[in-house]
Design an enzyme around this catalytic site. Structure first.
Site, PDB file in Angstrom:
ATOM      1  N   ASP A 141     -37.740 -48.808  16.238  1.00  0.00           N
ATOM      2  CA  ASP A 141     -37.550 -48.069  17.491  1.00  0.00           C
ATOM      3  C   ASP A 141     -37.982 -46.617  17.323  1.00  0.00           C
ATOM      4  O   ASP A 141     -37.464 -45.717  17.982  1.00  0.00           O
ATOM      5  CB  ASP A 141     -36.076 -48.139  17.912  1.00  0.00           C
ATOM      6  CG  ASP A 141     -35.868 -47.718  19.350  1.00  0.00           C
ATOM      7  OD1 ASP A 141     -34.719 -47.351  19.714  1.00  0.00           O
ATOM      8  OD2 ASP A 141     -36.850 -47.721  20.137  1.00  0.00           O
ATOM      9  N   LYS A 144     -44.107 -45.269  18.426  1.00  0.00           N
ATOM     10  CA  LYS A 144     -44.649 -46.618  18.715  1.00  0.00           C
ATOM     11  C   LYS A 144     -45.929 -46.911  17.948  1.00  0.00           C
ATOM     12  O   LYS A 144     -46.203 -48.053  17.628  1.00  0.00           O
ATOM     13  CB  LYS A 144     -44.872 -46.794  20.226  1.00  0.00           C
ATOM     14  CG  LYS A 144     -43.630 -46.464  21.054  1.00  0.00           C
ATOM     15  CD  LYS A 144     -42.344 -47.099  20.492  1.00  0.00           C
ATOM     16  CE  LYS A 144     -41.096 -46.435  21.020  1.00  0.00           C
ATOM     17  NZ  LYS A 144     -39.873 -46.822  20.255  1.00  0.00           N
ATOM     18  N   ASP A 169     -38.342 -52.666  19.587  1.00  0.00           N
ATOM     19  CA  ASP A 169     -38.065 -52.197  20.944  1.00  0.00           C
ATOM     20  C   ASP A 169     -39.371 -51.712  21.590  1.00  0.00           C
ATOM     21  O   ASP A 169     -40.341 -51.364  20.905  1.00  0.00           O
ATOM     22  CB  ASP A 169     -37.055 -51.036  20.907  1.00  0.00           C
ATOM     23  CG  ASP A 169     -36.547 -50.670  22.306  1.00  0.00           C
ATOM     24  OD1 ASP A 169     -36.133 -49.512  22.498  1.00  0.00           O
ATOM     25  OD2 ASP A 169     -36.583 -51.542  23.206  1.00  0.00           O
ATOM     26  N   ASN A 170     -39.411 -51.692  22.910  1.00  0.00           N
ATOM     27  CA  ASN A 170     -40.480 -51.041  23.680  1.00  0.00           C
ATOM     28  C   ASN A 170     -41.871 -51.640  23.542  1.00  0.00           C
ATOM     29  O   ASN A 170     -42.875 -50.922  23.622  1.00  0.00           O
ATOM     30  CB  ASN A 170     -40.570 -49.547  23.309  1.00  0.00           C
ATOM     31  CG  ASN A 170     -39.249 -48.865  23.350  1.00  0.00           C
ATOM     32  OD1 ASN A 170     -38.764 -48.376  22.323  1.00  0.00           O
ATOM     33  ND2 ASN A 170     -38.637 -48.813  24.522  1.00  0.00           N
ATOM     34  N   GLU A 199     -34.611 -49.185  29.345  1.00  0.00           N
ATOM     35  CA  GLU A 199     -33.222 -48.728  29.455  1.00  0.00           C
ATOM     36  C   GLU A 199     -32.985 -47.895  30.722  1.00  0.00           C
ATOM     37  O   GLU A 199     -33.773 -47.021  31.074  1.00  0.00           O
ATOM     38  CB  GLU A 199     -32.823 -47.899  28.218  1.00  0.00           C
ATOM     39  CG  GLU A 199     -33.754 -46.787  27.825  1.00  0.00           C
ATOM     40  CD  GLU A 199     -34.768 -47.202  26.778  1.00  0.00           C
ATOM     41  OE1 GLU A 199     -35.101 -48.398  26.715  1.00  0.00           O
ATOM     42  OE2 GLU A 199     -35.256 -46.341  26.054  1.00  0.00           O
TER      43      GLU A 199
HETATM   44  C1  LIG Z   1     -42.972 -42.093  11.724  1.00  0.00           C
HETATM   45  N1  LIG Z   1     -41.815 -42.187  10.904  1.00  0.00           N
HETATM   46  C2  LIG Z   1     -40.575 -41.818  11.331  1.00  0.00           C
HETATM   47  N2  LIG Z   1     -39.604 -41.734  10.389  1.00  0.00           N
HETATM   48  C3  LIG Z   1     -38.354 -41.382  10.764  1.00  0.00           C
HETATM   49  N3  LIG Z   1     -37.985 -41.100  12.026  1.00  0.00           N
HETATM   50  C4  LIG Z   1     -38.931 -41.169  12.986  1.00  0.00           C
HETATM   51  C5  LIG Z   1     -40.248 -41.539  12.681  1.00  0.00           C
HETATM   52  N4  LIG Z   1     -40.959 -41.560  13.841  1.00  0.00           N
HETATM   53  C6  LIG Z   1     -40.112 -41.184  14.819  1.00  0.00           C
HETATM   54  N5  LIG Z   1     -38.885 -40.959  14.297  1.00  0.00           N
HETATM   55  C7  LIG Z   1     -37.686 -40.603  15.037  1.00  0.00           C
HETATM   56  O1  LIG Z   1     -37.364 -41.746  15.829  1.00  0.00           O
HETATM   57  C8  LIG Z   1     -37.074 -41.362  17.168  1.00  0.00           C
HETATM   58  C9  LIG Z   1     -38.267 -41.666  18.001  1.00  0.00           C
HETATM   59  C10 LIG Z   1     -38.244 -42.619  18.922  1.00  0.00           C
HETATM   60  C11 LIG Z   1     -39.476 -42.913  19.719  1.00  0.00           C
HETATM   61  N6  LIG Z   1     -39.084 -43.680  20.892  1.00  0.00           N
HETATM   62  C12 LIG Z   1     -39.760 -43.544  22.028  1.00  0.00           C
HETATM   63  O2  LIG Z   1     -40.745 -42.816  22.109  1.00  0.00           O
HETATM   64  C13 LIG Z   1     -39.249 -44.257  23.218  1.00  0.00           C
HETATM   65  C14 LIG Z   1     -39.739 -43.871  24.467  1.00  0.00           C
HETATM   66  C15 LIG Z   1     -39.284 -44.497  25.631  1.00  0.00           C
HETATM   67  C16 LIG Z   1     -39.822 -44.083  26.930  1.00  0.00           C
HETATM   68  C17 LIG Z   1     -40.156 -45.033  27.888  1.00  0.00           C
HETATM   69  C18 LIG Z   1     -40.685 -44.641  29.124  1.00  0.00           C
HETATM   70  C19 LIG Z   1     -40.854 -43.293  29.407  1.00  0.00           C
HETATM   71  F1  LIG Z   1     -41.327 -42.891  30.601  1.00  0.00           F
HETATM   72  C20 LIG Z   1     -40.511 -42.329  28.452  1.00  0.00           C
HETATM   73  C21 LIG Z   1     -40.004 -42.727  27.219  1.00  0.00           C
HETATM   74  C22 LIG Z   1     -38.312 -45.506  25.550  1.00  0.00           C
HETATM   75  C23 LIG Z   1     -37.818 -45.877  24.287  1.00  0.00           C
HETATM   76  O3  LIG Z   1     -36.869 -46.848  24.167  1.00  0.00           O
HETATM   77  C24 LIG Z   1     -38.289 -45.275  23.128  1.00  0.00           C
HETATM   78  O4  LIG Z   1     -37.795 -45.711  21.920  1.00  0.00           O
HETATM   79  C25 LIG Z   1     -36.810 -39.879  17.064  1.00  0.00           C
HETATM   80  F2  LIG Z   1     -37.027 -39.245  18.241  1.00  0.00           F
HETATM   81  C26 LIG Z   1     -37.822 -39.449  16.023  1.00  0.00           C
HETATM   82  O5  LIG Z   1     -37.455 -38.206  15.434  1.00  0.00           O
HETATM   83 MG   LIG Z   2     -36.729 -47.547  22.169  1.00  0.00          MG
END
Ligand SMILES: CNc1ncnc2c1ncn2[C@@H]1O[C@H](/C=C/CNC(=O)c2cc(-c3ccc(F)cc3)cc(O)c2O)[C@H](F)[C@H]1O
Ligand SMILES: [Mg+2]
Length: 214
Positions: A141, A144, A169-170, A199
């Site tokens: 999650d 992406k 997810d997603n 969600e």
């Molecule tokens: C790359 N390696 C990483 N290692 C550790 N932590 C990480 C890493 N990469 C990110 N993180 C960490 O994981 C999280 C990132 C979550 C990203 N999730 C989404 O973007 C996401 C977006 C939507 C969404 C849908 C429609 C819309 F209009 C707007 C948004 C819905 C969802 O359910 C999501 O999960 C955190 F933020 C980041 O620091």
């Molecule tokens: Mg998500």
């Protein structure tokens, strides 16, 4: 000074949830995100699918990629058997700080190891650092465009065994096209799509469950 969305989400938990009651923490977050401010938690509709897959797998070792505020961390950890371990990776220190407090409010610190750092750095160190041989369940999650490279990395590091379940997810919104294409066409996985909604909205989204074949 301005508060952040995760800080406001934590405030809603501390105001409306009961310490030590994970379901009240989830309810407080879902109500906050429904009535006050949207946030990217897996949410209750996809969360019920997550619950059913976790209960079916009954994992002893869990890896979560992308903690954010800890909603799915709490959701998964609340279903784990006594000695099970959930390792969750979060590289944003501000999010990690909030997630630690959300997990603590739910009283689940003993089941959760929140590691502050990047999946790419930590996946190769899982065995030596945490004594993990393989994961029974992985929840993806995070960013992406990192689902596919990190899945390949987990394969290369020998962290998946015959029967390991990946739940992503997603896969529709925002979407993970390269991951879906790979996982659905690879003979090394048996995949199944669970149609749901993004969600707190009526937009289509879903979870992809993939079982590693060894
Ligand atoms: C790359 N390696 C990483 N290692 C550790 N932590 C990480 C890493 N990469 C990110 N993180 C960490 O994981 C999280 C990132 C979550 C990203 N999730 C989404 O973007 C996401 C977006 C939507 C969404 C849908 C429609 C819309 F209009 C707007 C948004 C819905 C969802 O359910 C999501 O999960 C955190 F933020 C980041 O620091
Ligand atoms: Mg998500």
């Amino acid at each position: 000074t301005q508060s952040t969305r995760p800080q406001r989400l934590l405030g809603a938990v501390q105001k409306n949830a009961t310490r030590g009651q994970p379901h009240s923490v989830l309810k407080a977050i879902d109500q906050f995100c429904t009535h006050t401010e949207w946030a990217m938690n897996v949410g209750d509709e996809k969360g019920c699918i997550l619950d059913s897959v976790v209960s079916e797998v009954n994992p002893a070792t869990v890896l979560e990629l992308g903690t954010y505020c800890g909603y799915s961390t709490v959701r998964i950890a609340s279903l784990l058997p006594p000695h099970a371990k959930l390792i969750t990776l979060e590289f944003n220190p501000d999010f990690a700080a909030i997630a630690r407090q959300v997990i603590a409010w739910a009283g689940l610190e003993d089941k959760v190891q929140l590691v502050e750092g990047a999946s790419g750095d930590w996946i190769p160190k899982m065995k030596e650092q945490f004594g993990i041989t393989t994961f029974d369940f992985v929840f993806l999650d995070h960013w992406k465009d990192r689902y596919l490279p990190d899945t390949k990395l987990m394969e290369e590091c020998g962290l998946l065994r015959k029967g390991t379940v990946l739940l992503a997810d997603n896969v529709i919104c925002p979407g993970t096209p390269d991951y879906l294409e790979y996982i659905r066409n690879s003979p090394r996985y048996k995949s199944q799509y669970f149609k749901s909604h993004l969600e707190y909205t009526k937009v289509e989204d879903g979870l992809e469950k993939s079982v590693f074949q060894g």
